[in-house]
Design an enzyme around this catalytic site. Structure first.
Site, mmCIF file in Angstrom:
data_model
loop_
_atom_site.group_PDB
_atom_site.id
_atom_site.type_symbol
_atom_site.label_atom_id
_atom_site.label_comp_id
_atom_site.label_asym_id
_atom_site.label_seq_id
_atom_site.Cartn_x
_atom_site.Cartn_y
_atom_site.Cartn_z
ATOM 1 C CE LYS A 198 55.558 128.094 29.161
ATOM 2 N NZ LYS A 198 56.977 127.931 28.854
ATOM 3 N N GLY A 199 50.187 127.085 31.702
ATOM 4 C CA GLY A 199 49.760 126.118 32.717
ATOM 5 C C GLY A 199 48.391 125.510 32.492
ATOM 6 C CD GLU B 217 45.090 131.683 34.319
ATOM 7 O OE1 GLU B 217 45.717 130.617 34.274
ATOM 8 O OE2 GLU B 217 45.629 132.797 34.273
ATOM 9 C CG ASP B 218 47.529 127.147 35.601
ATOM 10 O OD1 ASP B 218 47.206 128.345 35.544
ATOM 11 O OD2 ASP B 218 48.715 126.776 35.638
ATOM 12 C CG ASP C 177 48.841 132.439 43.174
ATOM 13 O OD1 ASP C 177 49.151 132.499 44.369
ATOM 14 O OD2 ASP C 177 49.084 131.467 42.444
ATOM 15 C CB VAL D 221 50.070 123.364 44.077
ATOM 16 C CG1 VAL D 221 49.489 123.032 45.437
ATOM 17 C CG2 VAL D 221 49.471 124.663 43.549
HETATM 18 C C1 PRP Z 1 50.376 131.527 36.543
HETATM 19 C C2 PRP Z 1 48.984 130.948 36.313
HETATM 20 C C3 PRP Z 1 48.140 132.167 36.101
HETATM 21 C C4 PRP Z 1 48.808 133.203 36.978
HETATM 22 C C5 PRP Z 1 48.075 133.308 38.269
HETATM 23 O O1 PRP Z 1 50.962 131.733 35.297
HETATM 24 O O2 PRP Z 1 48.963 130.104 35.190
HETATM 25 O O3 PRP Z 1 48.142 132.588 34.761
HETATM 26 O O4 PRP Z 1 50.145 132.760 37.221
HETATM 27 O O5 PRP Z 1 48.652 134.242 39.099
HETATM 28 P P1 PRP Z 1 47.977 135.629 39.497
HETATM 29 O O6 PRP Z 1 46.569 135.357 39.925
HETATM 30 O O7 PRP Z 1 48.844 136.078 40.660
HETATM 31 O O8 PRP Z 1 48.069 136.575 38.343
HETATM 32 P P2 PRP Z 1 52.514 131.917 35.062
HETATM 33 O O9 PRP Z 1 52.821 133.386 34.906
HETATM 34 O O10 PRP Z 1 53.297 131.173 36.111
HETATM 35 O O11 PRP Z 1 52.699 131.253 33.631
HETATM 36 P P3 PRP Z 1 52.552 129.725 33.164
HETATM 37 O O12 PRP Z 1 51.077 129.393 33.176
HETATM 38 O O13 PRP Z 1 53.122 129.748 31.798
HETATM 39 O O14 PRP Z 1 53.323 128.862 34.136
#
Ligand code: PRP
Length: 171
Positions: free
Chosen positions: A39-40, A95-96, A99, A149
């Site tokens: 969702k981010g 993507e937001d 990581d 963040v």
């Molecule tokens: C976060 C972000 C990426 C992912 C990055 O999503 O939006 O999709 O984690 O992490 P990675 O590189 O370690 O895979 P999250 O699962 O928190 O979902 P959200 O966007 O709904 O908050």
């Protein structure tokens, strides 16, 4: 918990406009789809699309990574599949944050598997020091240190997504 501003609204607007210009130049002439990773990335994706000077379709994908401390298996599951036909298209995965790189690697593979002709990746934030698998995005808004963040789509337990800027959360 304390919050300090890391990236201001003005910095975000300027960088997103630059990214939009670059993406427009690179994807001009293609049949393009912005694929927002829920969702981010919703906040970044809508701002970015408005800075892209060509027609672009919009679709969504949602993934979930299961990797708690004890089982950091790195398994990424697709929770919501995109609806649009990807074959022969230029797909820009939005993507937001990147990581570990696991989510983006999996989404990239999946979209290649759907027959996209061109697959590009744009991330608002990049945390290169947190990588578990090698992944380099084509377009990066800001590269940051591995700190927690929030804001501009990024959450802590589903809170803070609607902050207009990016803040660091500390105890
Ligand atoms: C976060 C972000 C990426 C992912 C990055 O999503 O939006 O999709 O984690 O992490 P990675 O590189 O370690 O895979 P999250 O699962 O928190 O979902 P959200 O966007 O709904 O908050």
């Amino acid at each position: 918990m304390a919050q300090t501003t890391l990236i201001s609204r003005a910095q975000i607007d300027q960088r997103v406009a630059e990214m939009g210009k670059q993406i427009t130049a690179d994807l001009q002439g293609t049949e393009a789809i912005a694929l927002c990773v829920l969702k981010g990335a919703v906040f970044f994706c809508t701002d970015l699309m408005r800075q892209i000077g060509m027609d672009m379709a919009l679709d969504f994908i949602q993934v979930s990574s299961y990797g708690n401390e004890k089982y950091s298996s790195g398994v990424v599951t697709i929770l919501k599949e995109p609806m649009l036909e990807m074959r022969g298209k230029a797909v820009l995965i939005v993507e937001d944050i990147i990581d570990s790189g696991l989510s983006m690697r999996e989404v990239h593979r999946y979209i290649e598997g759907r027959g996209a002709e061109v697959v590009k990746t744009a991330t608002f934030l990049d945390k290169p020091a947190a990588r578990k698998v090698d992944f380099k995005a084509d377009y990066v808004g800001f590269s940051i240190d591995p700190q927690f963040v929030i804001g501009y789509g990024l959450d802590f337990a589903e809170k803070y997504r609607n902050l207009p800027d990016v803040q660091v959360l500390t105890d």
